[in-house]
Design an enzyme around this catalytic site. Structure first.
Site, short mmCIF file in Angstrom:
data_model
loop_
_atom_site.label_atom_id
_atom_site.label_comp_id
_atom_site.label_asym_id
_atom_site.label_seq_id
_atom_site.Cartn_x
_atom_site.Cartn_y
_atom_site.Cartn_z
N PHE A 513 -4.91 -1.96 -8.05
CA PHE A 513 -5.77 -1.22 -8.99
C PHE A 513 -6.61 -0.19 -8.25
CE2 PHE A 513 -9.90 -3.15 -8.12
CZ PHE A 513 -9.56 -4.35 -7.52
N CYS A 514 -7.00 0.84 -9.01
CA CYS A 514 -7.98 1.82 -8.52
C CYS A 514 -8.99 1.98 -9.64
CB CYS A 514 -7.29 3.13 -8.15
SG CYS A 514 -6.46 3.90 -9.57
N HIS A 515 -9.63 3.14 -9.73
CA HIS A 515 -10.66 3.26 -10.78
C HIS A 515 -10.03 3.33 -12.16
CE1 HIS A 515 -14.49 3.91 -12.56
NE2 HIS A 515 -14.18 5.11 -13.01
N GLY A 517 -6.27 4.12 -12.55
CA GLY A 517 -4.84 3.81 -12.56
C GLY A 517 -3.94 4.79 -11.83
N TYR A 542 -9.98 -0.41 -12.68
CA TYR A 542 -11.21 -1.21 -12.56
C TYR A 542 -12.20 -0.82 -13.65
CZ TYR A 542 -15.41 -3.27 -10.58
OH TYR A 542 -16.55 -4.00 -10.41
#
Ligand code: FAD
Length: 584
Positions: A513-515, A517, A542
């Site tokens: 995951f990142c902020h 996607g 996230y």
């Protein structure tokens, strides 16, 4: 000469009357409205209360005089249609000013009586100070209450579109606003993860939000109303607004034996004709087809009512030629700085209807990121796993939400798919959009999901995973990671991933995951093409996880607030304030 009678003089009724006249100059058209106004802007009522629409008169889109002069429609205000004699083809009327009764015959009758606010049988629900908002009279009564000195606390029961519009507008008037919502989220036509953004925004505006709690009773104490919640909590209030929803106004159907549908609205066919071929009905009072789920529902929105009015008039004058294809429930509301929009159906409805679906959340900028004032915009789409047909969409953001929901609605309404979203051609220059519009991006991501280029997982599925065999990979920067991550996640920024693959176990499921996607998608593709075959990208990143798993309400926000002698809202324990004047 044909004689047409119309019941209800606002959205559906007034539109039908106007179109009828344009099509049939010779007809006698009589419009009965039990209120004092026709053609007023219900949708504008909250904004006059909040002071955005300053002039009350601006709400009256057309006056009875204009209607008579321009359209030669015989408008009779304060006249209630109390009965229909279908055999004699006549209506029974009560003149509400004089109380006298009379009848009028018709060739065709149009019913657009709208809906009435739900008022559940809660003890004390009829106490003074408890309001609903449907028409100008309700608005005037509320305005009067808000303007009284010392009125500082409003409790809004029910957080649908009207409840939230009123929240903003009452806040604008300087009132402390508390929302009480029995569900675990506001705006139940959108999904919880999208509503979570609205919850946070409301809290940032100093609105008190009680979720998962209903009203058990209203009572009146020395210092105003008391709203007792099911949890036992008691909220003080000067004003209460009930905005729990509406139900179709069908007393005339009940009285005259017209058929009523499963959800309590007039049953009409595709020509908007009731079970009596001389009577048409439309607007909030009827059930229409929701094509996504192939069911007839009451969909109380102004757009459908207006469009149906045109169809009804055409069918009356030319015979049943024009079909109403239904409503996909496209709606939007402004909640302070945030705009919230929906079309089609939500996950909850799809589950209830046992319709298989996939969901995807994407975040983009409202326009090109390098051009000033680009703002985040979240799109959630729901689509068929078989052919990508669109089933629903929700858009939340600060700018350009209306444009995106309208694009998707236009596509969804015509049976379009996520592949159509990919190809939608939009007008682009940096101040307005990006070369790939957020709607295209939603389509690209859905295409990746359907084709297997990217597998995703949703925030609510994480909990049930086998955590022994799970590797949570946060590919954001170390700085972002330090500010908060998912418990147990390991940080390897996506730019370092190719050199640090050895740190990732090959025998575990990897959730990356990142902020929002996009970086995680890049990481996903690196991992996948490096031999990791059980990888998932966290949809919505996230941002969605953190919003949806965090505290949603802020109960008790106003517990230490009180109104002092100068009519000012203060924040302290009241006992302390009681001694403060002497100290000053
Ligand atoms: P109405 O417009 O309610 O008109 C019905 C009329 O019939 C009423 O004036 C009533 O007095 C009259 N009537 C009823 N029975 C009788 C009788 N027996 N005899 C004589 N007269 C009778 N929709 C949106 O799409 N977007 C929005 O932003 C939006 N905001 C809204 C905000 C508020 C505060 C409210 C109350 C509604 C809002 N709506 C909005 C909903 C929208 O206003 C309705 O969907 C629309 O007005 C429905 O039109 P209608 O003709 O069916 O009913």
């Amino acid at each position: 000469m044909a004689k047409y009678i119309i019941v209800g003089g606002v959205a559906g009724g007034a539109t039908t009357a106007a179109r009828l006249r344009r099509l049939d100059e010779k007809a006698q058209i009589v419009l009965f409205e039990r209120g004092e106004h026709i053609s007023f802007a219900n949708c504008g009522l909250p904004y006059h209360l909040g002071g955005t629409i300053v002039e009350r008169d601006m709400l009256f889109v057309q006056t009875p005089e204009e209607f008579r002069a321009v359209l030669n429609v015989d408008v009779r205000l304060k006249t209630e249609v109390v009965g229909i004699d279908r055999q004699k083809k006549s209506v029974e009327l009560r003149d509400l000013s004089s109380g006298s009764m009379y009848t009028e015959s018709y060739d065709k009758l149009v019913l657009s009586p709208g809906a009435k606010p739900v008022k559940p049988p809660i003890p004390g629900v009829n106490l003074p100070g408890i309001f609903t908002l449907r028409d100008v009279r309700d608005m005037d009564a509320l305005a009067c209450a808000v303007e009284k000195p010392g009125r500082k606390r409003i409790v809004i029961v029910g957080a649908g579109y009207i409840g939230l519009e009123m929240t903003e507008n009452m806040h604008r008037r300087g009132l402390n606003v508390t929302i009480v919502e029995i569900a675990d989220q506001v705006i139940n036509v959108i999904d919880y993860d999208m509503a979570a953004q609205v919850h946070r925004h409301l809290k940032s505006k100093h609105v008190e939000l009680y979720l998962n709690d209903g009203v058990a009773a209203f009572s009146r104490g020395d210092s105003g109303l008391r709203v007792t919640l099911s949890s036992g909590k008691v909220l003080p209030a000067d004003i209460v607004l009930l905005s729990i929803g509406v139900k179709p106004e069908i007393s005339l159907a009940e009285q005259s034996g017209l058929e009523i549908g499963q959800f309590g609205g007039f049953r009409v066919d595709e020509y908007m004709q009731t079970s009596d071929s001389n009577i048409y009905a439309l607007g909030d009072a009827v059930e229409v087809l929701q094509p996504v789920i192939d069911r007839r529902l009451a969909i109380p929105l102004a757009g459908p009512a207006n469009k149906q009015g045109r169809i009804v008039a055409d069918n009356i004058v030319f015979g049943n030629r024009r079909k109403y294809s239904g409503s996909i429930g496209t709606a939007i509301a402004k909640v302070f700085d945030l705009d919230v929009a929906t079309t089609g159906v939500s996950e909850e409805v799809l589950k209830r209807e046992n319709i298989p679906y996939l969901a995807s959340i994407t975040d983009s900028s409202s326009h090109a990121g390098y051009y000033p004032d680009a703002l985040p915009l979240t799109i959630k789409i729901l689509f068929s796993p078989d052919d990508g047909r669109l089933l629903g969409a929700q858009v939340v953001g600060y700018d350009g939400v209306d444009k995106r929901i309208d694009l998707i609605a236009a596509c969804l309404g015509k049976g379009g798919s996520v592949y159509d979203l990919e190809e939608l051609e939009h007008a682009y220059a940096p101040p307005f959009s990006s070369a790939k519009d957020p709607v295209n991006v939603a389509g690209f991501v859905a295409d990746n999901i359907l084709s297997g280029i990217m597998r995703i997982i949703h925030w609510h599925e994480l909990e049930s995973l086998d955590h022994e065999n799970l590797f949570l990979l946060d590919v954001r920067t170390p700085g972002e990671y330090r500010l908060g991550t998912i418990e147990g996640a390991v940080n390897i920024p996506h730019t370092e991933l190719r050199d640090r693959l050895h740190e990732i176990p090959a025998d575990k499921k990897v959730v990356v995951f990142c902020h929002v996607g996009y970086r995680a998608y890049i990481a996903y593709r690196i991992l996948h093409q490096s031999g990791y075959d059980d990888v998932r990208n966290l949809s919505g990143g996230y941002k969605t996880y953190e919003l949806a798993t965090g505290e949603q309400g802020n109960e008790g926000l106003f517990e230490h607030e009180f109104i002092d002698r100068d009519d000012v809202i203060c924040q302290a324990a009241e006992t302390v304030a009681a001694v403060s004047p002497g100290q000053g």
